[in-house]
Scaffold this active site. Structure first.
Site, PDB file in Angstrom:
ATOM      1  N   HIS A  34       9.840   0.058  -6.767  1.00 16.13           N
ATOM      2  CA  HIS A  34       9.284  -0.040  -5.410  1.00 16.13           C
ATOM      3  C   HIS A  34      10.410   0.156  -4.391  1.00 16.13           C
ATOM      4  CE1 HIS A  34       7.466  -1.658  -1.790  1.00 16.13           C
ATOM      5  NE2 HIS A  34       6.304  -1.420  -2.363  1.00 16.13           N
TER       6      HIS A  34
ATOM      7  N   GLU B 223       4.518   6.728  -2.786  1.00 14.61           N
ATOM      8  CA  GLU B 223       4.556   5.853  -1.620  1.00 14.61           C
ATOM      9  C   GLU B 223       5.625   6.338  -0.650  1.00 14.61           C
ATOM     10  OE1 GLU B 223       2.844   1.746  -2.233  1.00 14.61           O
ATOM     11  OE2 GLU B 223       4.882   1.612  -2.940  1.00 14.61           O
TER      12      GLU B 223
ATOM     13  N   SER C 140       0.354   1.748   3.824  1.00 13.99           N
ATOM     14  CA  SER C 140      -0.577   1.458   4.928  1.00 13.99           C
ATOM     15  C   SER C 140      -2.023   1.826   4.610  1.00 13.99           C
ATOM     16  CB  SER C 140      -0.113   2.145   6.222  1.00 13.99           C
ATOM     17  OG  SER C 140       1.101   1.576   6.656  1.00 13.99           O
TER      18      SER C 140
ATOM     19  N   GLY D 240       4.002  -0.463   5.094  1.00  7.95           N
ATOM     20  CA  GLY D 240       4.027  -1.592   6.020  1.00  7.95           C
ATOM     21  C   GLY D 240       4.175  -1.206   7.484  1.00  7.95           C
TER      22      GLY D 240
ATOM     23  N   GLY E 238      -0.560  -2.853  -0.216  1.00  8.33           N
ATOM     24  CA  GLY E 238       0.315  -3.993   0.095  1.00  8.33           C
ATOM     25  C   GLY E 238      -0.366  -4.939   1.063  1.00  8.33           C
ATOM     26  N   GLY E 239      -0.006  -4.834   2.343  1.00  7.38           N
ATOM     27  CA  GLY E 239      -0.498  -5.750   3.381  1.00  7.38           C
ATOM     28  C   GLY E 239      -1.996  -6.036   3.312  1.00  7.38           C
TER      29      GLY E 239
ATOM     30  N   ASN F 292      -0.510  -5.232  -4.330  1.00  6.20           N
ATOM     31  CA  ASN F 292       0.875  -5.703  -4.407  1.00  6.20           C
ATOM     32  C   ASN F 292       1.038  -6.794  -3.354  1.00  6.20           C
ATOM     33  OD1 ASN F 292       3.624  -6.089  -4.443  1.00  6.20           O
ATOM     34  ND2 ASN F 292       4.154  -4.066  -3.624  1.00  6.20           N
ATOM     35  N   TRP F 293       1.025  -8.031  -3.799  1.00  9.22           N
ATOM     36  CA  TRP F 293       1.102  -9.161  -2.859  1.00  9.22           C
ATOM     37  C   TRP F 293       2.529  -9.350  -2.317  1.00  9.22           C
ATOM     38  CZ3 TRP F 293      -2.161 -13.816  -5.172  1.00  9.22           C
ATOM     39  CH2 TRP F 293      -3.527 -13.459  -5.149  1.00  9.22           C
ATOM     40  N   LYS F 294       3.479  -8.675  -2.930  1.00  2.00           N
ATOM     41  CA  LYS F 294       4.899  -8.844  -2.543  1.00  2.00           C
ATOM     42  C   LYS F 294       5.249 -10.344  -2.577  1.00  2.00           C
ATOM     43  CE  LYS F 294       4.553  -4.572  -0.016  1.00  2.00           C
ATOM     44  NZ  LYS F 294       5.079  -3.680   0.989  1.00  2.00           N
TER      45      LYS F 294
ATOM     46  N   GLU G  79      11.146  -1.274  -1.776  1.00  2.00           N
ATOM     47  CA  GLU G  79      11.830  -2.502  -1.328  1.00  2.00           C
ATOM     48  C   GLU G  79      12.856  -2.957  -2.360  1.00  2.00           C
ATOM     49  OE1 GLU G  79       8.242  -4.685  -0.474  1.00  2.00           O
ATOM     50  OE2 GLU G  79       7.855  -3.312   1.191  1.00  2.00           O
TER      51      GLU G  79
HETATM   52  P1  PGA Z   1       1.520  -1.493   2.560  1.00  2.00           P
HETATM   53  O1  PGA Z   1       2.475  -1.617   1.289  1.00  2.00           O
HETATM   54  O2  PGA Z   1       0.132  -1.247   2.045  1.00  2.00           O
HETATM   55  O3  PGA Z   1       1.645  -2.804   3.268  1.00  2.00           O
HETATM   56  O4  PGA Z   1       2.019  -0.343   3.372  1.00  2.00           O
HETATM   57  C1  PGA Z   1       2.331  -0.774   0.194  1.00  2.00           C
HETATM   58  C2  PGA Z   1       3.368  -1.097  -0.845  1.00  2.00           C
HETATM   59  O5  PGA Z   1       4.467  -1.513  -0.481  1.00  2.00           O
HETATM   60  O6  PGA Z   1       3.112  -0.944  -2.034  1.00  2.00           O
END
Ligand code: PGA
Length: 252
Positions: free
Chosen positions: A97, A169, A215, A175, A236-237, A8-10, A99
């Site tokens: 998600h 999640e 994470s 994050g 994500g990150g 997930n590149w966001k 966010e």
């Molecule tokens: P993260 O994000 O790996 O940076 O914690 C995961 C996500 O939001 O899907």
């Protein structure tokens, strides 16, 4: 069943050049790996350019609207329909998600509508659920997962659920660098399976693809698959660093 590793590149990176570079490095790095299915979910503007480079990597959107309007009926400024994503070569779409829930006020009702619209367009929803820090502290994890699953999957048939991927999640782990330990993740996995077995049945629950996210890095990735029993990861990150992402794919 192949292990699903989803990037997930966001809202990253800023330029198409960087996006193509990251994609290329991942593509090269995972060449020859058969045990994992790798899916990259870039921001919408990069989908078309990346589509033409797709080989073993599958594509996903990071969100979509809840309507698939007929031609001329798309009066929803700024939105992307599931059919558009399908047309651009996406096989998956991330929905619900945390966010999206936090910054865009997405409720279970909205997420449920989006899941249905995505399924209608033959996209596979990656439905994200998880408790916040506060909910965890109040020992409400089980109730929250139950609520999110029952509302988010409302009126979704046993046949349809086979095309849905659930991503557990925990919001407090996203994050933050504070990944959920495998034991705690495993207990959430068992709760999810139990909740799913109620309106559906045990075999549906056992066969459902359930991922962990929050994470994830190359050090902890394998534990969620090999010890906790998840069938994949939502990253994500760490997915923005091709070297680290490839290490994750190789580790599982
Ligand atoms: P993260 O994000 O790996 O940076 O914690 C995961 C996500 O939001 O899907």
């Amino acid at each position: 069943m192949k292990t699903l590793i989803i990037a997930n590149w966001k809202m990253n990176p800023t330029t198409l050049t960087e996006a193509k570079r990251t994609f290329d490095l991942v593509k090269k790095g995972i060449r020859g790996i058969r045990k994992a299915e790798v899916i990259i979910c870039p921001p919408f503007p990069f989908l078309t350019s990346i589509k033409y480079q797709v080989s073993s990597i599958k594509l996903g959107g990071q969100d979509c609207f809840w309507e698939n309007p007929p031609a001329g009926g798309g009066a929803y400024t700024g939105e992307i329909s599931p059919l558009m994503l399908k047309n651009l070569g996406c096989e998956y779409v991330i929905l619900g998600h945390s966010e999206r829930r936090k910054y865009f006020g997405e409720t279970e009702e909205i997420i449920n509508k989006k899941i249905k619209a995505a399924l209608k367009a033959k996209l596979k929803p990656i439905f994200c659920i998880g408790e916040t820090q506060e909910e965890k502290d109040m020992e409400k994890t089980q109730d929250i997962l139950k609520f999110q699953l029952s509302e988010g999957l409302k009126k979704i048939s046993k046949k349809e659920i086979k095309n849905i991927v659930i991503a557990y999640e925990p919001v407090w782990a996203i994050g933050t660098g504070n990944a959920c330990d495998t034991e705690m993740a495993m207990s959430a996995l068992l709760i999810i399976k139990k909740v799913i077995s109620q309106p559906y049945d045990n075999s549906t629950a056992q066969n459902l693809r359930i991922l962990y996210g929050g994470s994830v890095n190359s050090q902890n990735a394998a534990g969620y698959i090999k010890d906790a029993g998840f069938v994949g990861l939502l990253v994500g990150g760490a997915s923005l660093n091709p070297k680290e992402f490839v290490k994750i794919v190789k580790s599982v």
